[in-house]
Design an enzyme around this catalytic site. Sequence first.
Site, PDB file in Angstrom:
ATOM      1  N   HIS A  48      11.810  75.604  56.557  1.00 51.38           N
ATOM      2  CA  HIS A  48      11.967  75.775  58.082  1.00 51.38           C
ATOM      3  C   HIS A  48      12.540  74.728  58.671  1.00 51.38           C
ATOM      4  O   HIS A  48      13.184  74.748  59.586  1.00 51.38           O
ATOM      5  CB  HIS A  48      10.700  76.061  58.704  1.00 51.38           C
ATOM      6  CG  HIS A  48      10.288  77.425  58.550  1.00 51.38           C
ATOM      7  ND1 HIS A  48      10.628  78.470  59.542  1.00 51.38           N
ATOM      8  CD2 HIS A  48       8.877  78.042  58.144  1.00 51.38           C
ATOM      9  CE1 HIS A  48      10.096  79.533  59.107  1.00 51.38           C
ATOM     10  NE2 HIS A  48       8.982  79.447  58.412  1.00 51.38           N
TER      11      HIS A  48
ATOM     12  N   THR B 298      -1.055  83.570  55.069  1.00 51.56           N
ATOM     13  CA  THR B 298      -1.308  84.043  53.913  1.00 51.56           C
ATOM     14  C   THR B 298      -2.605  83.984  53.176  1.00 51.56           C
ATOM     15  O   THR B 298      -3.274  84.952  52.796  1.00 51.56           O
ATOM     16  CB  THR B 298      -0.191  83.244  52.646  1.00 51.56           C
ATOM     17  OG1 THR B 298       0.775  83.189  53.327  1.00 51.56           O
ATOM     18  CG2 THR B 298      -0.306  83.818  51.434  1.00 51.56           C
TER      19      THR B 298
ATOM     20  N   SER C 237       4.944  85.786  57.667  1.00 57.52           N
ATOM     21  CA  SER C 237       3.937  85.710  56.468  1.00 57.52           C
ATOM     22  C   SER C 237       2.602  86.481  56.752  1.00 57.52           C
ATOM     23  O   SER C 237       2.045  86.813  55.850  1.00 57.52           O
ATOM     24  CB  SER C 237       3.473  84.302  56.570  1.00 57.52           C
ATOM     25  OG  SER C 237       4.702  83.236  56.548  1.00 57.52           O
TER      26      SER C 237
ATOM     27  N   HIS D 236       8.181  86.161  51.712  1.00 59.08           N
ATOM     28  CA  HIS D 236       9.651  86.289  51.968  1.00 59.08           C
ATOM     29  C   HIS D 236      10.427  85.105  51.804  1.00 59.08           C
ATOM     30  O   HIS D 236      10.000  84.155  51.236  1.00 59.08           O
ATOM     31  CB  HIS D 236       9.660  86.521  53.848  1.00 59.08           C
ATOM     32  CG  HIS D 236       8.838  85.253  54.069  1.00 59.08           C
ATOM     33  ND1 HIS D 236       9.414  84.017  54.297  1.00 59.08           N
ATOM     34  CD2 HIS D 236       7.549  85.136  54.589  1.00 59.08           C
ATOM     35  CE1 HIS D 236       8.346  83.020  54.623  1.00 59.08           C
ATOM     36  NE2 HIS D 236       7.232  83.852  55.089  1.00 59.08           N
TER      37      HIS D 236
HETATM   38 ZN   LIG Z   1       5.470  83.066  54.701  1.00 60.33          ZN
END
Ligand SMILES: [Zn+2]
Length: 393
Positions: free
Chosen positions: A264, A144, A86, A313
């Site tokens: 995740h 981010t 990220s 992503h």
């Molecule tokens: Zn990310």
Amino acid sequence: MKSKRFLSLLLALAMVFSLFAPQVVLAAAVSEDGSYKNVIFMIGDGMGENHLRLAVQEGYDLFMVENADLRGQSKTRSLSDSVTDSAAGATALACGVRNTNGCVGTYSIDPSGILLRPRSITENAIAHGMKTGVVTTDSTAGATPAGFSAHVKARGMAEEITDQQLASDIDLIWGAAVDATNREAVEAMGITYVSNKAELEALAPGSRSFGQFSGSFWRPAPLDNSGLPTLEELTVKAISLLNADNENGFFLMVEGAHIDKNSHATAEDGTADYAEKHERVAAAVKGFDNAVKAAVEFAREDGDTLVVVTADHETGSLYLEGGVYRFHSGSHSGANVPLLVYCCSDLITESAAVPNRSIPGRIAEKLGWSSLEVPKADPGSFLTKLKNMLKRS
Ligand SMILES: [Zn+2]
């Protein structure tokens, strides 16, 4: 030894030039007619094409898919890896350069150790007199939001990121709370501290604010989120604050972090029951979609606002297998991600796949800027290090 240092220096200089090269490509004259006053840049962290399809399969109508004026893809690899994290993803989207995984808004030149700080689209917007905002459901020091508001050599440097954010001219930075600061410290700087929905609603235009909401506010039920704003509510409030009495326009970055977080969690094997994970990921996509809908509805009404939606992503290597969307890893993948454009017919060519790092330059053109500013090195550290290297060689 001498020649080795000289080679290092040559390598460092070559990399400096390679860093500047993509910026030159970004430069392009834009006619006044094609330019916008405001930009809302929205990032669904970890949101791949199949996350959108999964949400539809789970029964959600996705506004962002049905209403996009242009639909293409972003190619996400970082400088160091075919799979970005990220931090590098955010740096490409914010600063227009590809860097090494883990670096936020910086570009390390090995082996010299010189650290460059490419100027972000947020900093460019401030330099153009625009108001700016960074809104996320992740921690405010997450990779981010940090990419759009700070420059550090490692994404884990939450204190340094927070210090830079508070010292910046960004009008509002809202997200999940970090330990790096507190209400007293923020208010001592003349910045309004908000930590719940009532405080958020009470914010009036004209003052800077730092939002520190409970770390679990992005999580879906059954956790108690009462008194905490949704991403949609944060987006609506941010737009109303930034747009009030504003002739110079605004740049707002909005991140939906929970798509990545839920993707995740626990990589499943072929025998796992997907129902719960599907539900959580689809709900996260829909939560982000609600925020996109609010932004696009404002933009359509306003007539002078560009909305761009993408991801940093894909997370989870999610793809269809025997009619079921299955996660094939608990980590990121190198897959292209959606790039959706609203209120604009030529930010990209329909169906094109473009490099992630080209997106801020494309937005800059649409704001009528000649380009993103040339990346700005820290002159003290850059010149000092260069001088020292020359002395040694
Ligand atoms: Zn990310």
